[in-house]
Design an enzyme around this catalytic site. Structure first.
Site, PDB file in Angstrom:
ATOM      1  N   SER A   1       0.786  -1.296   0.044  1.00  0.00           N
ATOM      2  CA  SER A   1      -0.527   0.254   0.143  1.00  0.00           C
ATOM      3  C   SER A   1       0.604   1.360   0.296  1.00  0.00           C
ATOM      4  CB  SER A   1      -0.972   0.229   1.037  1.00  0.00           C
ATOM      5  OG  SER A   1      -1.260   0.956   1.283  1.00  0.00           O
ATOM      6  N   GLU A   2       0.511   2.238  -0.236  1.00  0.00           N
ATOM      7  CA  GLU A   2       1.308   3.361  -0.662  1.00  0.00           C
ATOM      8  C   GLU A   2       2.007   3.912   0.502  1.00  0.00           C
ATOM      9  OE1 GLU A   2      -0.886   4.726  -3.706  1.00  0.00           O
ATOM     10  OE2 GLU A   2      -2.040   6.477  -2.200  1.00  0.00           O
ATOM     11  N   ASN A   3       1.230   3.966   1.386  1.00  0.00           N
ATOM     12  CA  ASN A   3       1.476   4.329   3.018  1.00  0.00           C
ATOM     13  C   ASN A   3       2.672   3.712   3.699  1.00  0.00           C
ATOM     14  OD1 ASN A   3      -0.723   2.232   3.301  1.00  0.00           O
ATOM     15  ND2 ASN A   3      -1.561   3.653   4.651  1.00  0.00           N
TER      16      ASN A   3
END
Lengths: 217, 245, 217, 245
Positions: free
Chosen positions: C53-55
């Site tokens: 996930s990009e986070n």
């Protein structure tokens, strides 16, 4: 950087202690290979000084005596040091991020030559030498708020290390703010050096004779 | 289910490293140096290598496996380091005579620039600007640019084919933790490399046993793990209290 | 991206499941906001698939049922997910370092439009809109090895979302490798789309009527 | 001896933030967002701010303090975000009407570029190249350069005056640890800022009680710490299970 023919004036630890007295409260100070690492042995009294090492150790203390070393913990000189409460470890890119972004209040480095115009040289032993040892010196010299040097006042052969202009390839230009040698404390002042303090037993004339640029009070 | 990345031993860990490969070696003044992988590479024999590391090796005794030994063994075409000579003029590294004789090429890079070039390679950043080295020999003939009134050098990313690392702990999917000053270049070299080989000091943990918040190098970057046996069979950092006085 | 007027063919979870069947063993797969997050609920069988996930969450699993959520753990869509064994957390710059350096085998994103030439648009609802929602889409689209899209085949008003060329501002050019819609699986093929698979109950003629570019078998 | 960086409360934590300041706010979809510091800044009233964050706020309920509220409160001149509109066309953020009316300026930045620009500012890197955004509206009128056969955009560092962070644990000298997805932008915003203010969920640890290997943000970057009281007095992330179906 030099040999052990007992030089005049301050000992290496005294040079380190004297420079350490200049560290302000709350400063982050990077210590380079050689004499500078002795600064982490200095008593900084009430002042909170955080020692940073280029390999990502933030908040170290004195070198540990033999038998008490942690083999995973070294300073820039490869000495096994201790950690102070509140220490943190970062990786090399983050360590130099701290350096380049101006978080280091003072860097203390050894040098072969320090010039009156604030240049200094500490990565190549001769202008035509193949190879050199830059390490973190160029990053630190270019980006630390204060660049302090510790070096013997003269070479083993008695030639001055404080000179008008560097003969060796420089590490950075016009950055040196303060120099400790066995002769005392000096500040680059353009064409010469300002004498901030002389080591006990040394006269200004003795210092002048051993320096490659004019000295002023 | 995730597969374990543990290999059978050091020979398998360095198997298939081809001639001409570019390899980054973690480590700074001892801790984090993959001594056992370097020893295995000396035996494996790949030639014409480009070696990226902080130094070519120290002048200290006892001497541990280092890049200089790979040079002496005729395996190295080029080194990319922040030290290609010792800092004390009185210390002369074995590497020096190979460099003087032109038997090995050397690219000397300021240490922060070296770390950042590796990180850039591992970050899809082909180039960046840094103030380090401006006005010095390192900047000669190089592209500079003024930002905010200050000159900066353009620096290129430094991708590598392999990274040889040393870590303290790993889980079987390759998540790594380093201990104290062992961390140094290892995480950014893992980022820069296509294939990452790590020697690990402690017994491998099963997947799920390492706190995800405490991982230093995520396992998706790591390909081969090998356990360092206790000394004397496995090589460990030595005591290195420098005589500064 | 679209409403709840029960569309023809696959349901959203079926679209996600079908695309998830394309993930190879050992792949690192990034899932974007919306329908793509349903892929982490898919059964990938023997294949080891790591969801990113990009986070900065590397190795997450299904969305957790209410009452079992960890409020510190969200995917790109803000859903409270679970972690799989071997998960690791990195910060945002390191997360996008993984993305830009080509470590992501596939990114799955929603889109407003997908074009036959491989362009797609998913960050601006109208060409003249002020503001937009780029998020991590441009980084992912530019750098992931495979760019997969999941979207409803048509808008609520029945207009095609698979078109010859995008009318909306694009997220990246010539990058889309595979598209799942409720109508089936499609590949951009230059001037039209290749039909890789039709959802059960749908005919090629029906798909053609709902698509803004030629379809070929 | 190190001094504790703990301040008396949220009013002191945001005291002295001047009009015109640039402030970065951590957080991504809830976790790591300094909700309590934002609430305190709404009360403190500094105006003409530039706010850097991932979004101006979500469309989800219950609404928590966000950049959009600072905009609605007349405190913001400009936002720098990767979302200045919701991803669902059907969600309209309160922020949108201020943007439409020209009452606030917005710089829309791809998320990875935003993170990297912050890290660059905190790394003494004034500019770097990235492939992200090439061929899109984001690249219009911008400087590009080809490296290795691929076009890249020149991106500038994004320094900020203040960073408002949320962490899980801290020691009294400011070393921070984040929990899981709370980490997100917080470490790079700490790097980019001249003054770092962190709200902390757990009781402060004494110096020396945090494992130096497990620190996420070193304390030398952090200036003010404030403890988040348990809900309902302190604001915490809310449940956010999105209806994807």
């Amino acid at each position: 950087m030099s040999g052990d023919a007992a030089p005049k004036g301050w000992s290496r630890q005294q040079m380190a202690d004297r420079l350490a007295a200049e560290f302000g409260d709350g400063w982050i100070v990077n210590l380079g290979v050689g004499i500078p690492t002795l600064c982490s042995n200095a008593d900084t009294g009430d002042r909170d000084v955080v020692f940073h090492s280029e390999n990502g150790v933030v908040g170290y203390g004195p070198v540990l005596p033999e038998g008490q070393e942690d083999l995973h913990l070294v300073n820039a000189g490869g000495q096994n040091v201790s950690l102070r409460p509140g220490a943190a470890i970062v990786h090399h890119a983050d360590s130099f991020a701290l350096i380049r972004s101006g978080r280091i209040d003072a860097t203390v480095m050894g040098a072969y030559e320090a010039a009156a115009n604030g240049d200094f040289a500490n990565w190549k032993v001769a202008a035509n030498a193949k190879g050199g040892g830059i390490g973190g010196a160029m990053d630190l010299a270019a980006c630390a708020r204060c660049v302090f040097l510790i070096l013997e006042h003269t070479t083993r052969r008695g030639a001055p290390r404080l000179v008008r202009r560097c003969a060796l390839p420089v590490t950075a230009r016009r950055v040196v703010t303060l120099i400790a040698t066995n002769y005392g404390l000096f500040e680059p002042a353009g064409e010469g050096f300002r004498v901030k303090e002389l080591a006990p037993g040394l006269t200004l004339d003795e210092a002048r004779a051993a320096t490659g640029a004019p000295l002023t009070d | 289910m995730p597969k374990s990345k543990l290999v059978s031993g050091f020979a398998e860990a360095v198997a298939g490293i081809p001639d001409g490969a570019t390899i980054a070696f973690g480590g700074f003044a001892g801790p984090g140096t993959p001594f056992n992988l370097i020893r295995a590479l000396l035996a494996q024999g790949a030639r014409n290598l480009t070696c990226v590391s902080n130094t070519t090796g120290g002048a200290h005794q006892p001497r541990m496996p280092d890049i200089g030994m790979l040079v002496e063994n005729g395996q190295v075409r080029k080194v990319v380091c922040s030290f290609t000579a010792a800092t004390r003029p009185t210390d002369v590294l074995p590497f020096a005579r190979f460099l003087e004789a032109g038997q090995v090429e050397a690219e000397l890079v300021p240490q922060g620039t070296l770390a950042e070039r590796l990180r850039a390679a591992g970050s899809g950043i082909p180039a960046f600007y840094t103030p380090t080295g401006v006005g010095t020999e390192v900047a000669e003939g190089r592209e500079t640019r003024n930002f905010d009134g200050r000159e900066h050098l353009l620096e290129r990313a430094l991708p590598v084919d392999f990274a040889f690392l040393r870590a303290h702990q790993a889980d079987e999917v390759g998540n790594l933790r380093y201990r104290l000053a062992q961390r140094n270049f290892n995480p950014v070299m893992a980022m820069a490399a296509r294939t990452v080989v790590a020697e690990v000091e402690e017994e491998l943990l099963p997947a799920g046993a390492m706190d995800p918040d405490s991982v230093h190098t995520p396992g998706i970057l790591v390909h081969r793990l090998v356990r360092v046996p206790p000394a004397p069979e496995g090589l460990w950092p030595a005591r290195r209290a420098e005589r500064a006085r």
